[in-house]
Design a protein around this motif. Structure first.
Motif, PDB file in Angstrom:
ATOM      1  N   ILE A 127      47.690  23.698 -14.012  1.00 38.46           N
ATOM      2  CA  ILE A 127      48.251  22.752 -14.974  1.00 38.46           C
ATOM      3  C   ILE A 127      47.177  21.748 -15.356  1.00 38.46           C
ATOM      4  O   ILE A 127      46.558  21.126 -14.494  1.00 38.46           O
ATOM      5  CB  ILE A 127      49.473  22.019 -14.394  1.00 38.46           C
ATOM      6  N   ALA A 128      46.969  21.627 -16.644  1.00 37.01           N
ATOM      7  CA  ALA A 128      46.091  20.599 -17.186  1.00 37.01           C
ATOM      8  C   ALA A 128      46.959  19.794 -18.136  1.00 37.01           C
ATOM      9  O   ALA A 128      47.626  20.358 -19.000  1.00 37.01           O
ATOM     10  CB  ALA A 128      44.909  21.213 -17.915  1.00 37.01           C
ATOM     11  N   ALA A 129      46.989  18.504 -17.942  1.00 37.93           N
ATOM     12  CA  ALA A 129      47.835  17.659 -18.786  1.00 37.93           C
ATOM     13  C   ALA A 129      47.036  16.462 -19.256  1.00 37.93           C
ATOM     14  O   ALA A 129      46.152  15.966 -18.556  1.00 37.93           O
ATOM     15  CB  ALA A 129      49.066  17.201 -18.012  1.00 37.93           C
ATOM     16  N   GLN A 130      47.379  16.041 -20.457  1.00 40.34           N
ATOM     17  CA  GLN A 130      46.788  14.816 -20.975  1.00 40.34           C
ATOM     18  C   GLN A 130      47.775  14.180 -21.918  1.00 40.34           C
ATOM     19  O   GLN A 130      48.657  14.830 -22.448  1.00 40.34           O
ATOM     20  CB  GLN A 130      45.465  15.083 -21.669  1.00 40.34           C
ATOM     21  N   GLY A 131      47.619  12.915 -22.078  1.00 40.08           N
ATOM     22  CA  GLY A 131      48.532  12.211 -22.959  1.00 40.08           C
ATOM     23  C   GLY A 131      47.995  10.846 -23.278  1.00 40.08           C
ATOM     24  O   GLY A 131      47.053  10.373 -22.660  1.00 40.08           O
ATOM     25  N   GLY A 132      48.599  10.265 -24.246  1.00 40.64           N
ATOM     26  CA  GLY A 132      48.118   8.954 -24.638  1.00 40.64           C
ATOM     27  C   GLY A 132      49.120   8.227 -25.483  1.00 40.64           C
ATOM     28  O   GLY A 132      50.246   8.668 -25.671  1.00 40.64           O
ATOM     29  N   PHE A 133      48.650   7.144 -25.990  1.00 39.66           N
ATOM     30  CA  PHE A 133      49.473   6.301 -26.842  1.00 39.66           C
ATOM     31  C   PHE A 133      48.628   5.935 -28.054  1.00 39.66           C
ATOM     32  O   PHE A 133      47.547   5.362 -27.907  1.00 39.66           O
ATOM     33  CB  PHE A 133      49.915   5.053 -26.089  1.00 39.66           C
ATOM     34  N   GLY A 134      49.087   6.309 -29.204  1.00 35.68           N
ATOM     35  CA  GLY A 134      48.357   5.971 -30.425  1.00 35.68           C
ATOM     36  C   GLY A 134      46.972   6.580 -30.480  1.00 35.68           C
ATOM     37  O   GLY A 134      46.048   5.975 -31.002  1.00 35.68           O
ATOM     38  N   GLY A 135      46.817   7.785 -29.910  1.00 35.68           N
ATOM     39  CA  GLY A 135      45.529   8.469 -29.944  1.00 35.68           C
ATOM     40  C   GLY A 135      44.571   8.050 -28.837  1.00 35.68           C
ATOM     41  O   GLY A 135      43.458   8.559 -28.748  1.00 35.68           O
ATOM     42  N   ILE A 136      44.982   7.124 -27.995  1.00 37.28           N
ATOM     43  CA  ILE A 136      44.138   6.684 -26.882  1.00 37.28           C
ATOM     44  C   ILE A 136      44.607   7.397 -25.627  1.00 37.28           C
ATOM     45  O   ILE A 136      45.779   7.317 -25.262  1.00 37.28           O
ATOM     46  CB  ILE A 136      44.240   5.156 -26.677  1.00 37.28           C
ATOM     47  N   THR A 137      43.692   8.091 -24.969  1.00 37.99           N
ATOM     48  CA  THR A 137      44.062   8.818 -23.758  1.00 37.99           C
ATOM     49  C   THR A 137      44.486   7.835 -22.681  1.00 37.99           C
ATOM     50  O   THR A 137      43.735   6.939 -22.307  1.00 37.99           O
ATOM     51  CB  THR A 137      42.896   9.676 -23.243  1.00 37.99           C
ATOM     52  N   ALA A 138      45.705   8.014 -22.181  1.00 33.73           N
ATOM     53  CA  ALA A 138      46.236   7.124 -21.158  1.00 33.73           C
ATOM     54  C   ALA A 138      46.255   7.800 -19.792  1.00 33.73           C
ATOM     55  O   ALA A 138      46.217   7.127 -18.777  1.00 33.73           O
ATOM     56  CB  ALA A 138      47.638   6.663 -21.533  1.00 33.73           C
ATOM     57  N   ALA A 139      46.333   9.115 -19.788  1.00 34.49           N
ATOM     58  CA  ALA A 139      46.433   9.814 -18.506  1.00 34.49           C
ATOM     59  C   ALA A 139      45.975  11.254 -18.673  1.00 34.49           C
ATOM     60  O   ALA A 139      46.085  11.830 -19.749  1.00 34.49           O
ATOM     61  CB  ALA A 139      47.883   9.788 -18.021  1.00 34.49           C
ATOM     62  N   SER A 140      45.454  11.794 -17.584  1.00 32.00           N
ATOM     63  CA  SER A 140      45.131  13.223 -17.558  1.00 32.00           C
ATOM     64  C   SER A 140      45.233  13.699 -16.120  1.00 32.00           C
ATOM     65  O   SER A 140      45.105  12.920 -15.184  1.00 32.00           O
ATOM     66  CB  SER A 140      43.740  13.489 -18.127  1.00 32.00           C
ATOM     67  N   LEU A 141      45.499  14.988 -15.960  1.00 32.16           N
ATOM     68  CA  LEU A 141      45.562  15.554 -14.614  1.00 32.16           C
ATOM     69  C   LEU A 141      45.211  17.022 -14.675  1.00 32.16           C
ATOM     70  O   LEU A 141      45.299  17.674 -15.703  1.00 32.16           O
ATOM     71  CB  LEU A 141      46.950  15.348 -13.983  1.00 32.16           C
ATOM     72  N   ARG A 142      44.761  17.541 -13.538  1.00 29.14           N
ATOM     73  CA  ARG A 142      44.487  18.957 -13.354  1.00 29.14           C
ATOM     74  C   ARG A 142      44.973  19.319 -11.964  1.00 29.14           C
ATOM     75  O   ARG A 142      44.621  18.670 -10.990  1.00 29.14           O
ATOM     76  CB  ARG A 142      43.004  19.256 -13.446  1.00 29.14           C
ATOM     77  N   LYS A 143      45.787  20.381 -11.918  1.00 30.50           N
ATOM     78  CA  LYS A 143      46.314  20.843 -10.639  1.00 30.50           C
ATOM     79  C   LYS A 143      46.284  22.360 -10.618  1.00 30.50           C
ATOM     80  O   LYS A 143      46.529  23.001 -11.631  1.00 30.50           O
ATOM     81  CB  LYS A 143      47.757  20.382 -10.438  1.00 30.50           C
ATOM     82  N   THR A 144      45.993  22.906  -9.447  1.00 29.22           N
ATOM     83  CA  THR A 144      46.067  24.345  -9.233  1.00 29.22           C
ATOM     84  C   THR A 144      46.782  24.569  -7.914  1.00 29.22           C
ATOM     85  O   THR A 144      46.498  23.884  -6.925  1.00 29.22           O
ATOM     86  CB  THR A 144      44.661  24.981  -9.163  1.00 29.22           C
ATOM     87  N   ILE A 145      47.713  25.519  -7.910  1.00 30.14           N
ATOM     88  CA  ILE A 145      48.458  25.803  -6.692  1.00 30.14           C
ATOM     89  C   ILE A 145      48.637  27.308  -6.543  1.00 30.14           C
ATOM     90  O   ILE A 145      48.945  28.000  -7.506  1.00 30.14           O
ATOM     91  CB  ILE A 145      49.817  25.068  -6.684  1.00 30.14           C
ATOM     92  N   ASP A 146      48.392  27.788  -5.340  1.00 31.34           N
ATOM     93  CA  ASP A 146      48.674  29.184  -4.998  1.00 31.34           C
ATOM     94  C   ASP A 146      50.068  29.194  -4.386  1.00 31.34           C
ATOM     95  O   ASP A 146      50.285  28.665  -3.290  1.00 31.34           O
ATOM     96  CB  ASP A 146      47.640  29.717  -4.013  1.00 31.34           C
ATOM     97  N   VAL A 147      51.007  29.767  -5.095  1.00 31.08           N
ATOM     98  CA  VAL A 147      52.404  29.740  -4.682  1.00 31.08           C
ATOM     99  C   VAL A 147      52.598  30.406  -3.322  1.00 31.08           C
ATOM    100  O   VAL A 147      53.424  29.970  -2.519  1.00 31.08           O
ATOM    101  CB  VAL A 147      53.294  30.390  -5.771  1.00 31.08           C
ATOM    102  N   SER A 148      51.814  31.433  -3.025  1.00 32.45           N
ATOM    103  CA  SER A 148      51.979  32.157  -1.756  1.00 32.45           C
ATOM    104  C   SER A 148      51.640  31.291  -0.538  1.00 32.45           C
ATOM    105  O   SER A 148      52.045  31.603   0.576  1.00 32.45           O
ATOM    106  CB  SER A 148      51.138  33.431  -1.741  1.00 32.45           C
ATOM    107  N   ASP A 149      50.929  30.188  -0.745  1.00 30.96           N
ATOM    108  CA  ASP A 149      50.579  29.282   0.361  1.00 30.96           C
ATOM    109  C   ASP A 149      51.641  28.218   0.622  1.00 30.96           C
ATOM    110  O   ASP A 149      51.462  27.375   1.502  1.00 30.96           O
ATOM    111  CB  ASP A 149      49.252  28.572   0.065  1.00 30.96           C
TER     112      ASP A 149
END
Length: 93
Positions: A5-27
């Motif tokens: 999952i890569a996520a980003q977001g902002g307000f009025g075109g200004i980046t307010a947050a971002s994240l990157r997550k990877t998960i192996d479900v079998s673990d």
């Protein structure tokens, strides 16, 4: 199944947050594994991505990639298209 999952977001075109997550479900513990498999099943993600997104301005955008035996599937979803319980799972990841 691997979920990225890569996520980003902002307000009025200004980046307010971002994240990157990877998960192996079998673990993951059985309960979490089942919840993740149900929520991030590619057909389910495709249904969510196809829903119209009203009121999506200035919200997070999620790029979700699921890799499984059947191949790799990528989806772009806006925060308003994602059910609250799925957002909770993303937070737990």
């Amino acid at each position: 199944m691997i979920i990225e999952i890569a996520a980003q977001g902002g307000f009025g075109g200004i980046t307010a947050a971002s994240l990157r997550k990877t998960i192996d479900v079998s673990d993951q513990p059985e309960r979490m594994r089942q919840d993740l498999c149900d929520a991030f099943e590619p057909d389910q993600l495709a249904r969510l991505a196809s829903r119209p997104c009203t009121n999506c301005a200035d919200r997070m955008t999620y790029r979700i990639t699921v890799t499984e035996d059947r191949g790799t599937h990528s989806f772009t979803l806006r925060e308003a298209q994602i059910p609250p319980e799925m957002l909770d799972l993303i937070d737990q990841m």
